[in-house]
Structures are given as C-alpha cells and as structure tokens.
Scaffold this motif. Structure first.
Motif, PDB file in Angstrom:
ATOM      1  N   GLY A 260      -1.143  -3.414 -11.894  1.00  0.00           N
ATOM      2  CA  GLY A 260      -0.627  -2.087 -12.149  1.00  0.00           C
ATOM      3  C   GLY A 260       0.184  -1.532 -10.989  1.00  0.00           C
ATOM      4  N   LEU A 261       0.966  -0.491 -11.301  1.00  0.00           N
ATOM      5  CA  LEU A 261       1.830   0.121 -10.297  1.00  0.00           C
ATOM      6  C   LEU A 261       1.034   0.816  -9.200  1.00  0.00           C
ATOM      7  N   ALA A 262      -0.060   1.463  -9.560  1.00  0.00           N
ATOM      8  CA  ALA A 262      -0.859   2.165  -8.551  1.00  0.00           C
ATOM      9  C   ALA A 262      -1.376   1.197  -7.500  1.00  0.00           C
ATOM     10  N   ALA A 263      -1.910   0.051  -7.939  1.00  0.00           N
ATOM     11  CA  ALA A 263      -2.408  -0.939  -6.984  1.00  0.00           C
ATOM     12  C   ALA A 263      -1.276  -1.504  -6.147  1.00  0.00           C
ATOM     13  N   ALA A 264      -0.089  -1.712  -6.757  1.00  0.00           N
ATOM     14  CA  ALA A 264       1.049  -2.249  -6.011  1.00  0.00           C
ATOM     15  C   ALA A 264       1.494  -1.276  -4.923  1.00  0.00           C
ATOM     16  N   LEU A 265       1.519   0.024  -5.231  1.00  0.00           N
ATOM     17  CA  LEU A 265       1.906   1.013  -4.226  1.00  0.00           C
ATOM     18  C   LEU A 265       0.869   1.097  -3.103  1.00  0.00           C
ATOM     19  N   ARG A 266      -0.375   0.937  -3.442  1.00  0.00           N
ATOM     20  CA  ARG A 266      -1.414   0.958  -2.395  1.00  0.00           C
ATOM     21  C   ARG A 266      -1.287  -0.275  -1.497  1.00  0.00           C
ATOM     22  N   ARG A 267      -0.977  -1.423  -2.102  1.00  0.00           N
ATOM     23  CA  ARG A 267      -0.759  -2.621  -1.275  1.00  0.00           C
ATOM     24  C   ARG A 267       0.453  -2.436  -0.370  1.00  0.00           C
ATOM     25  N   VAL A 281      -0.738   7.290   0.186  1.00  0.00           N
ATOM     26  CA  VAL A 281      -0.315   7.158  -1.210  1.00  0.00           C
ATOM     27  C   VAL A 281      -1.127   8.096  -2.080  1.00  0.00           C
ATOM     28  N   SER A 282      -0.428   8.797  -2.946  1.00  0.00           N
ATOM     29  CA  SER A 282      -1.083   9.646  -3.943  1.00  0.00           C
ATOM     30  C   SER A 282      -0.485   9.307  -5.306  1.00  0.00           C
ATOM     31  N   VAL A 283      -1.252   8.539  -6.110  1.00  0.00           N
ATOM     32  CA  VAL A 283      -0.775   8.111  -7.424  1.00  0.00           C
ATOM     33  C   VAL A 283      -1.937   8.177  -8.405  1.00  0.00           C
ATOM     34  N   PRO A 284      -1.654   8.423  -9.677  1.00  0.00           N
ATOM     35  CA  PRO A 284      -2.727   8.383 -10.680  1.00  0.00           C
ATOM     36  C   PRO A 284      -3.186   6.952 -10.906  1.00  0.00           C
ATOM     37  N   ASP A 285      -4.453   6.773 -11.195  1.00  0.00           N
ATOM     38  CA  ASP A 285      -4.985   5.427 -11.414  1.00  0.00           C
ATOM     39  C   ASP A 285      -4.437   4.802 -12.690  1.00  0.00           C
ATOM     40  N   ALA A 286      -4.300   5.600 -13.731  1.00  0.00           N
ATOM     41  CA  ALA A 286      -3.783   5.090 -15.007  1.00  0.00           C
ATOM     42  C   ALA A 286      -2.333   5.535 -15.166  1.00  0.00           C
ATOM     43  N   ILE A 287      -1.434   4.568 -15.157  1.00  0.00           N
ATOM     44  CA  ILE A 287      -0.006   4.856 -15.275  1.00  0.00           C
ATOM     45  C   ILE A 287       0.517   4.166 -16.523  1.00  0.00           C
ATOM     46  N   ASP A 288       0.883   4.957 -17.522  1.00  0.00           N
ATOM     47  CA  ASP A 288       1.375   4.417 -18.789  1.00  0.00           C
ATOM     48  C   ASP A 288       2.896   4.506 -18.802  1.00  0.00           C
ATOM     49  N   LEU A 289       3.541   3.497 -18.213  1.00  0.00           N
ATOM     50  CA  LEU A 289       4.998   3.445 -18.138  1.00  0.00           C
ATOM     51  C   LEU A 289       5.473   2.069 -18.582  1.00  0.00           C
ATOM     52  N   GLU A 325       5.130  12.955 -20.124  1.00  0.00           N
ATOM     53  CA  GLU A 325       5.609  12.265 -21.317  1.00  0.00           C
ATOM     54  C   GLU A 325       7.086  11.913 -21.248  1.00  0.00           C
ATOM     55  N   HIS A 326       7.825  12.579 -20.361  1.00  0.00           N
ATOM     56  CA  HIS A 326       9.276  12.418 -20.365  1.00  0.00           C
ATOM     57  C   HIS A 326       9.835  11.766 -19.102  1.00  0.00           C
ATOM     58  N   GLU A 327       9.163  11.905 -17.973  1.00  0.00           N
ATOM     59  CA  GLU A 327       9.746  11.400 -16.734  1.00  0.00           C
ATOM     60  C   GLU A 327       8.671  10.973 -15.745  1.00  0.00           C
ATOM     61  N   ALA A 328       9.126  10.165 -14.796  1.00  0.00           N
ATOM     62  CA  ALA A 328       8.282   9.766 -13.666  1.00  0.00           C
ATOM     63  C   ALA A 328       8.989  10.209 -12.386  1.00  0.00           C
ATOM     64  N   ARG A 329       8.244  10.838 -11.492  1.00  0.00           N
ATOM     65  CA  ARG A 329       8.823  11.376 -10.255  1.00  0.00           C
ATOM     66  C   ARG A 329       8.154  10.698  -9.066  1.00  0.00           C
ATOM     67  N   LEU A 330       8.970  10.000  -8.264  1.00  0.00           N
ATOM     68  CA  LEU A 330       8.486   9.322  -7.057  1.00  0.00           C
ATOM     69  C   LEU A 330       9.059  10.035  -5.834  1.00  0.00           C
ATOM     70  N   THR A 331       8.166  10.432  -4.926  1.00  0.00           N
ATOM     71  CA  THR A 331       8.580  11.111  -3.695  1.00  0.00           C
ATOM     72  C   THR A 331       8.112  10.292  -2.498  1.00  0.00           C
ATOM     73  N   VAL A 332       9.050   9.995  -1.596  1.00  0.00           N
ATOM     74  CA  VAL A 332       8.731   9.304  -0.347  1.00  0.00           C
ATOM     75  C   VAL A 332       9.232  10.185   0.792  1.00  0.00           C
ATOM     76  N   ALA A 333       8.316  10.737   1.571  1.00  0.00           N
ATOM     77  CA  ALA A 333       8.669  11.678   2.641  1.00  0.00           C
ATOM     78  C   ALA A 333       8.133  11.165   3.971  1.00  0.00           C
ATOM     79  N   ASP A 334       8.929  11.341   5.032  1.00  0.00           N
ATOM     80  CA  ASP A 334       8.498  10.929   6.365  1.00  0.00           C
ATOM     81  C   ASP A 334       8.851  12.015   7.369  1.00  0.00           C
ATOM     82  N   ASP A 335       8.232  11.934   8.550  1.00  0.00           N
ATOM     83  CA  ASP A 335       8.492  12.906   9.612  1.00  0.00           C
ATOM     84  C   ASP A 335       9.318  12.281  10.734  1.00  0.00           C
ATOM     85  N   GLY A 336      10.192  11.355  10.388  1.00  0.00           N
ATOM     86  CA  GLY A 336      10.960  10.621  11.391  1.00  0.00           C
ATOM     87  C   GLY A 336      12.190  11.353  11.874  1.00  0.00           C
TER      88      GLY A 336
END
Length: 390
Positions: A260-267, A281-289, A325-336
């Motif tokens: 699943g995507l959640a496990a891949a992002l955690r890896r 990482v903050s992602v839902p455990d069940a991702i239906d995409l 139901e309509h979209e997936a939003r991915l945010t990647v933020a850093d303090d660099g």
C-alpha cells in the motif's frame, strides 16, 4: 564543438583566418626573396618557424582540458615572439598582426585578448615607423585592422556562447523528452497491470471463491453421500486456484506498493531520515486510490524528498497525504534554505528543475495542480493535488 546550426559560421570564420594567414605569409616570403638582403636566410627561416608554430596550434586545440589553457597561452606566446623577431627583419611582417588579432581574441580569456590586440597594434605601428617612417597609413591601417578584429572577435564569442547555450537547451529538451516518455510508459504499464489485477479479482478470483463456498456448503449438507471425496477434492482444488489467483494479483501490483501507499511513504521516510534530518509522515492507513494515482503520488514524494536531501539543508521534512472522493492532496514541507523559483525555472540553479518538471507532468496526467511555495532562506512547501474521482 558539437554540430549545430551555427557550425557553418564557425567553419567559415576559421577557414577565412587560415586563408588570411597563408596569403600574408606568402607575401612576406615574396618580399624577402625580392629584396635579397643580407638577412634573407634568417628571415626565411623565421617565416618557416612562424608557419610551423601556427600549424602546431591544431595539436594545442586537441589537448586535454587540464593542459589546454597552459598549452594555448604557450602557443600564442611563441607565435608572438617569432612574429616580433621576423618584424625586426621584414617590415611587411607587420601585416601578420591581422591574423594574430583573431587568435588573441579566440585563445586568450576575458580582457586579456583585447589587451593583447592593443599591444600588438602598438608594436606593428612602431615597427612600420622604424622601418619606413611614421605615416598616416602606417598608423591608421593597424588601428582599423584592430578595430575590425575586435568587432569580429567579440561577435565570434557571442556566437560561441549562443551555440553552447543552444546545445544545452537541446540537451535539456532531449533529457526531458526521454524522461516524459519513460514516465508515460511507466504510467501505461501501471495502468494495464492495475486493470488486469482488477479484472482477475472481479472475475476469476470471485468465481473461484464462490465455487469454494458452494462446494463447502455441499460438503456440510451431506458429509456421507457417495462421491463426497470428489467434492472435497474439488473444493481443495478451488482453494489452491484462489490462492494462486490472489498471488497473481499481488504480483501485478508495483513492488514498491505491494503493502500500500501508506507503507511505501513510511518506508521512504525511514530511508531518508539521517543525521540532522528527520522525516515525518502523516497518512491514512486505508487509502482507496487507483494504482496509477498511488504510483504517481509515491514518485512525487520521492522526488520532493530527494530534492530536500540534496539541496535544502533542512532539519525536518513533513509528508502529509489526505484524500476524499474527488482528489488526493500530497504536501511535502521542509524548513531548509529554499530556492529562487525564477532561477530554477530557467534551469540555472542547483535544484533539480527536471525533477519539478517531471512532477508537474505526473500531476497534469490526472488533471491536477502542483504548487511550490518557497523563497531563499524560508524553506519549501510543495502541494500536489490529483483528481481521482472514483
């Protein structure tokens, strides 16, 4: 230099320079033979040496990058010394300063080339004045030649810079085209694998599961009926077929998304966390995409985190994924350290502009958007929104 639309111009200019050098060298030889002065043989020898040193410049041009600057400076210095020695004996050797002008501007870096042109012009004027007296022609001629050489030489430099920039742009376009083709191919493969997995799941797997349940029900209804062993064998065979089918479905899923995507992002977060950098990482455990959307989101996250690790000098990176139901939003933020978007857009910065371009292309395939909020010294926030209406 690699072939480009400006290559004929460079070839024409270099050919013209060789022709000018040859004609002026022949003029000097003819003048020496006509005068037949006491230093004729010395002058002829110097002329031959001058021509030989000039021809040796071809080997200098093929020298390695480490020695090319030193070799070029030594070559142009030797050519100048022989020319001055010849100028002492033959006043017509002053005309050889014209091809030297172009060599100075082409070989010597920065302002050194124009400065050498000015010095050589003064030497030629003085030599002509010493041999035959100072005249208007003897002064104006070298000055006009120097001015023309400077204009042509500066134009040549501008054309050379334009050719290099054009080659870089073409290389970038080819690289981007290859990357986009690979991305499209990858998306096509993922889409087909996902389609096959769904079809197998919805047809073969469901059918085998139903057969297994029906056989199990028949076995429970009358466990002592004749031929019950055949029912049990059929149920076991259906169970084995169902297990094989589910294994095929798992194998059709991308390896990085097998859990699943959640496990891949955690890896991804675990593999990117290192001394001085923490990835949260903050992602839902069940991702239906759809599988294609999951793959695109993972690739975008990988590219964004790679940019942070390579360029940002950040201490923390946060990856947040939300879906509806309509979209997936991915945010990647850093303090660099952030970056200048204009510089990156032009391809002049250190940040991977090709990576950002690939992210935009991935997002565009889903009709989404990619926003990058950044500035020098205040970190970067990347938000990718994919339209995944289900």
């Amino acid at each position: 230099m690699a072939h480009s639309t400006l290559t004929p111009v460079f070839v024409g200019l270099r050919t013209g320079l060789h022709v000018l050098f040859s004609v002026l060298t022949v003029l000097v030889v003819v003048r020496v033979l006509v005068d037949r002065g006491p230093s004729m043989w010395i002058a002829l020898t110097l002329t031959v040496v001058f021509a030989a040193v000039y021809v040796a410049g071809g080997r200098v041009a093929r020298a390695g990058p480490r020695w090319r600057t030193v070799a070029s400076a030594s070559w142009i210095g030797a050519l100048t010394v022989v020319w001055i020695a010849l100028l002492v004996l033959v006043p017509e050797a002053a005309y050889l300063v014209f091809p030297l002008f172009f060599l100075y501007l082409h070989v010597l870096p920065g302002v050194v080339g124009p400065a050498a042109v000015v010095v050589a012009t003064g030497v030629a004027i003085v030599a002509l004045g010493v041999h035959g007296g100072f005249t208007v022609g003897g002064v104006v001629g070298p000055l006009v030649g120097a001015g023309v050489a400077l204009l042509i030489g500066l134009g040549y430099r501008a054309l050379a810079r334009e050719a290099v920039e054009r080659e870089e742009i073409v290389a970038r376009l080819i690289a981007t085209q290859g990357e986009l083709a690979a991305t499209q191919h990858e998306q096509g493969v993922l889409a087909e694998r996902s389609r096959l997995a769904r079809e197998i799941h919805d047809t073969v797997a469901q059918g085998l599961s139903s057969i297994q349940m029906l056989l199990h029900a028949a076995e429970l209804a009358d466990g002592e009926r004749p031929g019950i062993e055949h029912i049990r064998l059929a149920r076991a065979t259906a169970a084995e077929g169902l297990a094989d089918t589910r294994r095929f479905i798992r194998e059709l899923s991308p390896p990085s998304l097998d859990q699943g995507l959640a496990a891949a992002l955690r890896r991804l977060a675990e593999s990117s966390t290192r001394d001085g950098l923490a990835v949260r990482v903050s992602v839902p455990d069940a991702i239906d995409l759809p599988m294609t959307a999951q793959s695109a989101l993972l690739r975008i996250a990988q590219g964004a985190v790679a940019n942070v690790v390579q360029h940002a000098g950040a201490t923390i990176v946060r990856i947040v994924l939300t879906t509806d139901e309509h979209e997936a939003r991915l945010t990647v933020a850093d303090d660099g350290s952030g970056f200048d978007p204009v510089t990156v857009q032009s391809g002049a910065g250190r940040t991977d502009s090709f990576g950002l371009r690939a992210m935009r292309e991935r997002v565009a395939q889903f009709g989404g958007t990619l926003d990058v909020d950044t500035a020098l010294g205040r970190g970067t926030t990347l938000v990718a929104v994919l339209e995944v209406g289900r």
